[in-house]
Design an enzyme around this catalytic site. Sequence first.
Site, PDB file in Angstrom:
ATOM      1  N   HIS A 107       1.071  -1.338   0.089  1.00  0.00           N
ATOM      2  CA  HIS A 107       0.066  -0.211   0.243  1.00  0.00           C
ATOM      3  C   HIS A 107       0.741   1.121   0.217  1.00  0.00           C
ATOM      4  O   HIS A 107       2.220   0.858  -0.057  1.00  0.00           O
ATOM      5  CB  HIS A 107      -0.670   0.375   1.494  1.00  0.00           C
ATOM      6  N   HIS A 132       8.135   7.480  -5.539  1.00  0.00           N
ATOM      7  CA  HIS A 132       6.576   6.777  -6.919  1.00  0.00           C
ATOM      8  C   HIS A 132       8.323   5.044  -6.800  1.00  0.00           C
ATOM      9  O   HIS A 132       7.857   4.488  -7.775  1.00  0.00           O
ATOM     10  CB  HIS A 132       6.910   7.231  -7.434  1.00  0.00           C
TER      11      HIS A 132
END
Length: 144
Positions: free
Chosen positions: A39, A80
């Site tokens: 997550h 990212h």
Amino acid sequence: MIRVTRRYRFSASHRLHAPQLSDTENRELYGKCNNPFGHGHNYEVEVTVRGPVDARSGRAADIGRLDQLVEQQVVAAFDHRNLNAEVAAFRDLVPTSENLGVEVCRRLKQSWQAAFPNEWPRLEKIRIAETGRNIFEVSQHEIE
Ligand code: NI
């Protein structure tokens, strides 16, 4: 002596899973954070430096230089990314915010001298927030 704090952000994903523990232990310990697919979080990092006010510039820290260092050492390295899979430090270490904070502080400490070769400013501490409610603080004095 002035302390200057600058805030940065990056987004990354992780899974809390300690390789030395069994799957059952990991599920008990980390709950939904142990979900195999991971997550994400929008992390906030605050970097605090300290130094005297420079007589010529009237500033305690060159923020542009600090930005360059943090962008290189922290934001570019983590933004990212999947922390477990893409950051070597977390191959065998669970990427909790505690461990992530230590890694952020270690990276800045190790590269500090090259970016700031003068006596001042010095790195003091970092704070990292994984959510708005949990803030983790690491002093550079406590890092090897
Ligand atoms: Ni998480």
